[in-house]
Scaffold this motif. Structure first.
Motif, short mmCIF file in Angstrom:
data_model
loop_
_atom_site.label_atom_id
_atom_site.label_comp_id
_atom_site.label_asym_id
_atom_site.label_seq_id
_atom_site.Cartn_x
_atom_site.Cartn_y
_atom_site.Cartn_z
N GLN A 179 1.02 -1.08 0.18
CA GLN A 179 0.12 -0.04 -0.46
C GLN A 179 0.44 1.07 0.09
OE1 GLN A 179 -2.78 -0.41 2.98
NE2 GLN A 179 -3.96 -2.26 2.23
N MET A 180 0.05 2.34 -0.08
CA MET A 180 0.81 3.50 -0.02
C MET A 180 1.54 4.25 1.53
SD MET A 180 -1.97 5.81 -1.45
CE MET A 180 -3.04 6.05 0.03
N PRO A 181 3.21 4.59 1.15
CA PRO A 181 4.23 4.14 1.87
C PRO A 181 3.81 5.64 2.69
CG PRO A 181 5.29 5.09 0.20
CD PRO A 181 3.79 4.52 -0.41
N ASN A 182 4.73 5.26 3.99
CA ASN A 182 3.82 6.80 4.76
C ASN A 182 5.27 7.20 4.73
OD1 ASN A 182 2.62 5.80 7.12
ND2 ASN A 182 3.17 4.92 7.91
N VAL A 183 4.98 8.92 4.03
CA VAL A 183 6.12 9.98 3.48
C VAL A 183 6.52 11.04 4.51
CG1 VAL A 183 5.67 8.81 1.37
CG2 VAL A 183 4.68 10.87 2.14
N VAL A 184 7.21 11.83 4.73
CA VAL A 184 7.05 13.18 5.26
C VAL A 184 7.18 14.10 3.64
CG1 VAL A 184 8.46 14.71 6.31
CG2 VAL A 184 9.05 12.06 6.82
N HIS A 185 5.72 15.32 4.09
CA HIS A 185 5.96 15.90 3.28
C HIS A 185 6.23 17.43 3.81
CE1 HIS A 185 2.30 14.91 1.43
NE2 HIS A 185 2.25 14.05 2.49
N GLY A 186 7.77 17.87 2.68
CA GLY A 186 8.79 18.42 3.95
C GLY A 186 8.54 19.91 4.01
N ARG A 187 7.06 19.98 2.80
CA ARG A 187 6.95 22.65 3.27
C ARG A 187 5.96 21.57 3.97
NH1 ARG A 187 5.01 23.23 -3.55
NH2 ARG A 187 7.54 22.60 -3.88
N VAL A 188 5.07 21.23 4.06
CA VAL A 188 4.47 21.02 5.46
C VAL A 188 4.85 21.01 7.13
CG1 VAL A 188 2.46 19.63 7.25
CG2 VAL A 188 2.80 19.55 4.25
N LEU A 189 6.30 20.33 6.79
CA LEU A 189 7.11 20.04 7.96
C LEU A 189 7.55 21.35 8.18
CD1 LEU A 189 8.28 18.26 10.36
CD2 LEU A 189 10.11 17.16 8.80
N GLY A 190 8.39 21.87 6.97
CA GLY A 190 9.42 22.88 7.28
C GLY A 190 8.03 24.09 7.99
N GLY A 191 6.79 24.41 7.10
CA GLY A 191 5.96 25.05 7.38
C GLY A 191 5.36 25.07 9.02
N PHE A 315 3.57 13.76 8.30
CA PHE A 315 3.97 12.36 8.16
C PHE A 315 2.69 11.33 8.19
CE2 PHE A 315 5.49 8.44 10.16
CZ PHE A 315 6.61 7.93 8.91
N ARG A 316 2.21 11.58 6.64
CA ARG A 316 0.62 10.07 6.48
C ARG A 316 0.68 8.92 5.30
NH1 ARG A 316 -0.62 15.88 5.16
NH2 ARG A 316 -0.84 16.11 3.31
N LYS A 321 4.46 13.16 -3.75
CA LYS A 321 5.66 13.13 -3.57
C LYS A 321 5.76 13.49 -2.20
CE LYS A 321 6.98 13.88 -8.12
NZ LYS A 321 7.99 14.53 -9.52
N GLY A 322 7.04 12.57 -1.52
CA GLY A 322 7.21 13.03 -0.38
C GLY A 322 8.94 12.69 -0.35
N ILE A 323 8.90 12.83 1.13
CA ILE A 323 10.71 11.69 1.93
C ILE A 323 9.66 10.20 1.93
CG2 ILE A 323 12.44 11.85 3.44
CD1 ILE A 323 12.21 14.54 3.13
N ARG A 324 10.61 9.54 1.15
CA ARG A 324 10.38 7.99 2.15
C ARG A 324 10.81 7.86 3.06
NH1 ARG A 324 7.82 4.66 -3.35
NH2 ARG A 324 6.39 6.45 -4.22
N ILE A 325 10.26 7.42 4.06
CA ILE A 325 11.09 6.79 5.37
C ILE A 325 11.63 5.35 5.43
CG2 ILE A 325 11.15 5.97 7.97
CD1 ILE A 325 10.66 9.01 6.88
N ASN A 326 10.52 4.93 4.25
CA ASN A 326 11.36 2.87 3.97
C ASN A 326 12.23 2.71 3.53
OD1 ASN A 326 9.68 3.84 1.98
ND2 ASN A 326 8.27 2.02 2.16
N LEU A 327 12.38 3.70 2.41
CA LEU A 327 13.78 4.18 1.38
C LEU A 327 14.97 4.34 1.80
CD1 LEU A 327 14.40 3.97 -1.50
CD2 LEU A 327 13.69 6.47 -2.25
N ILE A 328 15.02 5.42 2.85
CA ILE A 328 15.51 5.98 3.49
C ILE A 328 16.39 5.29 4.11
CG2 ILE A 328 16.41 7.71 5.45
CD1 ILE A 328 14.43 9.86 4.13
N ILE A 329 15.72 4.68 5.30
CA ILE A 329 16.17 2.94 5.96
C ILE A 329 17.01 2.49 5.40
CG2 ILE A 329 14.97 1.45 7.73
CD1 ILE A 329 12.99 3.32 8.51
N ARG A 330 16.30 1.95 4.03
CA ARG A 330 17.19 0.59 3.28
C ARG A 330 18.25 1.25 3.08
NH1 ARG A 330 11.42 -0.31 1.36
NH2 ARG A 330 12.48 1.01 -0.48
N ARG A 331 18.83 2.50 2.43
CA ARG A 331 19.43 2.77 1.64
C ARG A 331 20.81 2.92 3.16
NH1 ARG A 331 17.89 7.81 -1.72
NH2 ARG A 331 17.07 6.57 -4.15
#
Length: 342
Positions: A179-191, A315-316, A321-331
């Motif tokens: 299913q759709m992964p959890n992503v970090v929305h950089g703009r919302v977080l920055g705001g 984070f939802r 587009k967002g920062i995929r946490i699972n992708l970052i963890i794998r890398r």
């Protein structure tokens, strides 16, 4: 791999907490005491919990807050007051005073009555033991949540023991991962971070005008131009002169001022004034390190709290587009394995 990393972080945090807080309490070198009176207000409030470290009489200095047994002889009473003077003799004797009291205590405290020095305050934690005695509150906050967790774990164990249920659980798990992964929305977080930072700076900056190091003459005036009550602290470079300043810390209501007097002439001091949004003792401890540190701590603490409380906004699960946490963890995991192989 992700679970292993989280487990390692949790173990490290538990070790740090145990080493610095729990272990001293178990060994008896530290004690947790509940504040029952307002004699040390506003540094310590009724219902706060204080951490007291054992100390020798030779390690006590003027201005320290000490805990001692009741000079009247009641073994069940401990008093926490500030040391105003000391007398040497066959046994060191302390003259003490509560910060909220106008007069010094009408007794002297011999070194044999000394329990230790107060090092920290935990706001409102003293109400927890009393709350735990309320059977209804204990049932709602402890028993029911624990029962739900236990029943959920029992259900999982039963399902895992059944091959059919186990295969079904595995298929559902695979389906969730697709299913759709959890992503970090950089703009919302920055705001969120920017808005909380701007609001906190608007709250803190009106109090920072006089902060820093200066030479205290016979009189110094703290003026509170902020939106809230403020805490002012004067920290002498020579800590032995702290009691020559009256008052060396105070809580100033909004649009009011406080006059500080020095009884020993000019001295080099650090000046701190911040909004009253932290326990007074925390502000005092931070101000003793650097006059600007309390303001920095307030901004970082409450900005972090705002980010955590708004986690559902940035984070939802989403298709955007967002920062995929699972992708970052794998890398990161892949990089760590390569580094280990090298």
């Amino acid at each position: 791999m992700r679970k292993n990393v989280l487990l390692a972080v949790a173990l490290i945090l538990a070790l740090l907490v145990g080493t610095n807080f729990i272990l001293p309490i178990i060994t008896g070198s530290s004690q947790l005491l509940i504040v029952l009176s307002g004699s040390m207000h506003p540094g310590m409030r009724v219902g706060d919990m204080v951490v007291v470290n054992s100390a020798d009489a030779d390690g006590v200095e003027l201005g320290d807050v000490i805990c001692f047994l009741d000079p009247g002889g009641d073994p069940n009473i401990m008093i926490t007051h500030r040391v105003m003077s000391m007398e040497e003799g066959d046994e060191r004797v302390f003259q003490t005073k509560g910060d909220a009291n106008e007069e010094q205590d009408n007794y002297l405290v011999p070194a044999s009555k000394l329990v230790g020095k107060m090092v920290f305050v935990i706001p409102f934690a003293g109400y927890l033991p009393a709350a735990s005695k309320n059977s209804l509150l204990f049932l709602v906050t402890i028993i029911l949540p624990a029962s739900v967790l236990i029943l959920d774990e029992v259900k999982k164990i039963i399902q895992a023991s059944n091959p059919v249920s186990a295969r079904k659980m595995e298929r559902e798990k695979r389906k969730r991962t697709r299913q759709m992964p959890n992503v970090v929305h950089g703009r919302v977080l920055g705001g969120v971070a920017l808005i909380s930072l701007l609001l906190l700076m608007a709250l803190v900056l009106p109090n920072l005008g006089g902060n820093g190091h200066t030479t205290l003459e016979e009189e110094y005036v703290f003026k509170n131009y902020g939106y809230l009550s403020s805490v002012s602290v004067i920290t002498p470079d020579d800590t032995t002169q702290r009691l020559a300043i009256e008052p060396w810390y105070s809580v100033i209501p909004r649009t009011n001022e406080s006059v500080v007097m020095s009884s020993s002439g000019p001295m080099d001091v650090g000046v701190t004034s911040v909004p009253y949004v932290l326990p007074v003792l925390w502000i005092i401890l931070l101000a003793q390190i650097d006059p600007y540190l309390p303001a920095f701590f307030i901004i970082v603490l409450y900005s972090s709290l705002a980010i955590v409380l708004s986690i559902s906004l940035w984070f939802r699960k989403t298709k955007t587009k967002g920062i995929r946490i699972n992708l970052i963890i794998r890398r990161v995991s892949r990089s760590l394995r390569r580094f280990h192989l090298m």
